[in-house]
Design a protein around this motif. Sequence first.
Motif, PDB file in Angstrom:
ATOM      1  N   MET A  66       7.117  -0.854   8.826  1.00 64.65           N
ATOM      2  CA  MET A  66       5.941  -1.374   8.123  1.00 64.65           C
ATOM      3  C   MET A  66       6.398  -2.319   7.039  1.00 64.65           C
ATOM      4  SD  MET A  66       3.316   1.685   7.452  1.00 64.65           S
ATOM      5  CE  MET A  66       1.785   1.613   8.372  1.00 64.65           C
ATOM      6  N   ALA A  69       2.628  -5.008   2.920  1.00 64.70           N
ATOM      7  CA  ALA A  69       1.176  -5.124   3.084  1.00 64.70           C
ATOM      8  C   ALA A  69       0.664  -4.011   3.992  1.00 64.70           C
ATOM      9  CB  ALA A  69       0.825  -6.487   3.659  1.00 64.70           C
ATOM     10  N   GLU A  70       1.398  -3.742   5.055  1.00 64.99           N
ATOM     11  CA  GLU A  70       0.958  -2.699   5.987  1.00 64.99           C
ATOM     12  C   GLU A  70       0.972  -1.312   5.347  1.00 64.99           C
ATOM     13  OE1 GLU A  70       2.284  -4.763  10.217  1.00 64.99           O
ATOM     14  OE2 GLU A  70       3.759  -3.715   9.006  1.00 64.99           O
ATOM     15  N   LYS A  71       1.898  -1.130   4.432  1.00 63.86           N
ATOM     16  CA  LYS A  71       1.959   0.182   3.763  1.00 63.86           C
ATOM     17  C   LYS A  71       0.704   0.441   2.926  1.00 63.86           C
ATOM     18  CE  LYS A  71       6.975   0.319   3.360  1.00 63.86           C
ATOM     19  NZ  LYS A  71       8.058   0.102   2.395  1.00 63.86           N
ATOM     20  N   GLN A  72      -0.032  -0.655   2.591  1.00 61.84           N
ATOM     21  CA  GLN A  72      -1.263  -0.482   1.818  1.00 61.84           C
ATOM     22  C   GLN A  72      -2.328   0.230   2.652  1.00 61.84           C
ATOM     23  OE1 GLN A  72      -0.560  -1.203  -1.300  1.00 61.84           O
ATOM     24  NE2 GLN A  72       1.327  -1.964  -0.375  1.00 61.84           N
ATOM     25  N   SER A  73      -2.091   0.329   3.965  1.00 62.97           N
ATOM     26  CA  SER A  73      -3.065   0.994   4.828  1.00 62.97           C
ATOM     27  C   SER A  73      -2.878   2.508   4.834  1.00 62.97           C
ATOM     28  CB  SER A  73      -2.925   0.470   6.257  1.00 62.97           C
ATOM     29  OG  SER A  73      -1.703   0.944   6.805  1.00 62.97           O
ATOM     30  N   LEU A  74      -1.892   2.985   4.119  1.00 61.84           N
ATOM     31  CA  LEU A  74      -1.560   4.417   4.220  1.00 61.84           C
ATOM     32  C   LEU A  74      -2.368   5.366   3.319  1.00 61.84           C
ATOM     33  CD1 LEU A  74       2.316   4.002   4.593  1.00 61.84           C
ATOM     34  CD2 LEU A  74       0.666   4.545   6.389  1.00 61.84           C
ATOM     35  N   ARG A  76      -5.353   7.389   1.401  1.00 63.98           N
ATOM     36  CA  ARG A  76      -6.760   7.682   1.730  1.00 63.98           C
ATOM     37  C   ARG A  76      -7.421   8.482   0.610  1.00 63.98           C
ATOM     38  NH1 ARG A  76      -3.828  11.405   5.411  1.00 63.98           N
ATOM     39  NH2 ARG A  76      -3.787   9.990   7.160  1.00 63.98           N
TER      40      ARG A  76
END
Lengths: 117, 267, 325
Positions: A66, A69-74, A76
């Motif tokens: 990742m 930027a993609e780690k920002q999707s982790l 919740r």
Amino acid sequence: MSSNKNDFYQEYEVFSKRSDTAAMQHQFSLLAPNEELALVLAQENFMRREPVADIWVVRRSAVRKMNYAEKQSLPRIDNKEYRNTKGYGYLKKKWRQYEQEMLDEKEILSWGGKMKK
Amino acid sequence: MNELLSTEEKRAVIELLYQLADDDFIISYRGSEWLGLAPHIEEDVAFSSISQDTMGHAAMYYQLLEELGEKDRDYLSHARKSNERKNAVLLELVNGEGHYLHEPRYDWAFTVVRHYYYSQAKKVKIESLKQSSYPPLAAAAVKISMELHYHLMHWTVWFTQLLNAGGEAKKRMLKAIAKVEAEFEDVLSLGPLSKEIVKAQLIEEESRLLLSFHANINAVFNDLSIPYKGEFTSLSGRGRFGEHTEDLSEALNTLGEVYHSDPGAVW
Amino acid sequence: MVSKIINHSINKDEEKILSFMARIEAGEKIEADDWMPDEYRNVLIKLISMHGISEIMGALPEKEWVPKAPSLKRKLGIMAKVQDEMGHGQLLLRVTEDLIKPLGKTREDIMEDLFSGDLKFHNVFHMEAPTWGDAGLIGWLVDGAAIITQTNMLSASYGPYARALKRICAEEVFHAQHGEAIILALAEGTEAQKAMIQDSINRWWESLLMFFGPGDAKAVGTSKQDITAKYKIRSKSNEELRQDFFTKYVPRILSLGLTIPDLTMHFDDQKKEWIYRQPDWNRFKEIVRNKGPKSQERLRLRKLSYENNEWVRSALSSGSENEAG
């Protein structure tokens, strides 16, 4: 410099587990010319002082990582009690009304052994 | 346990233990000279573990000797003279030109071949020793065989890959194989007390050990499509009979330098 | 129009730097593939490549004593210790290699920088280790000093470095005890053995002080202390680390009946700090420029082993594998 500069230095990620029941864990990375050598070098480089039950070596390029930027999707929101036993704690009180014990995690996971009659 | 041995059997056990201990000790010493000089940093670390394991095996054998009434293990490993040593000559030979502190031009091909052949021979012996009539030795063999798996796997990878690489690497490896085979008779020899050793059922006879060794190595050479001659000599001497080279004397001077400065002191 | 685009990109860079610094301030860990300012990348490369190559070069003075160690137990202990130094070098070079990868560089370049003198190694590893007492002292005090500087960076903002240091520091505990075991055996031994340690301390003391680097930039001209602090790579200054070393080790040295070759050395109760004689910082500069007593000899060992084994690496390079046999 020879024409095959750097070819010897391939990157491998090393994973191992401590026992048959443990999960694979990432240890570190090493350089080796091929996976056979990577495998025989792995244990003594990273697990000299601990038990090892299995080792995997994976070519670094085979890992899809990742980016930042993609780690920002982790992350919740903390509103998912309904997925966990935490959201069902009130059942204990309910069952008590019927003179029954709550079948909690500890109880259910013990069923694999000999059941008390 | 010792009380159950006849005098002749005890002599045989002691003789065999010296061979096993001195073999592991001196090859481990040669390995320790490589520390920091291996072809690759990751290999340096792995090779050192093998040298440490092997010195650990030597320590176990010296310990058994100590229990049989021989001197303490540090004396046995550090103070015995060259002509008292029972190791195979192959294992005492220098790693290559130069000194470990000065202009070492060590030969990685020789190191790989020597360790590979030695590990294969050690495996054959250890398998036989597991059946030894002397229980402490059989117990040691069971433990040592655990670590030997890794040593053999490690050296097999290097051995086969360098031969498969062809070109200069293969040339160097074939030269090293010839050098190792010229000394190898010594490694599988049981020395002057071989009859007594076999009679006491401490280990199988030399010819049986040799057959197992040939069978194992032959399979590997077949896979590599390289002819295996399997003709061994003791070119530089028969270490089992106390014949040794100048290489061993020099090694003993170095490895005993601090020990000899005050053998009575606690270090 | 053109100027507008330039302005825009400058703003974008500034934005990146601002959000990067916000991550540092928030205590987040930076990973190898994350965007980072050049200054951050460069200071990490400098710091970690020097740390890594110092471990590799640091194996050499102790390695001199591996074949000579005076018992089976000591031979095994020092072999394991020097092996760890090589292992630490491996971990740190891997961390460096990931940092220099975007610059198109590899381990080969690190080695060549070492041989050319562009990459320096720690001052202590340029020194002679002529006695077994030195083998003990390196494990005890040089490793002690290393533990003090390394634990100071365990929470470094750069994740891969912090993880490598965690592994390294765990092993350093063994190193410290290995060194203490050798020293205590000598301290409780014969007069000659005791004299051996005192002689080692006398010869190594100045190098130990130098180990932490100059107190400020005035002493040697440059210092990257401010940058490493700004990016939360390390927290304490060189001088604070040196003072920590004194606090931990001076009482232990004295407790063994040994002396420190600095008559001015004492703890000032009022200032709450150790007073000591400064080492010769000009000599320090000379030493790290590969002009120490053993610099050239040890570089030669490393270079020779690298060149002598070139055929092995070349044989197993993917291009030549399974070539005509």
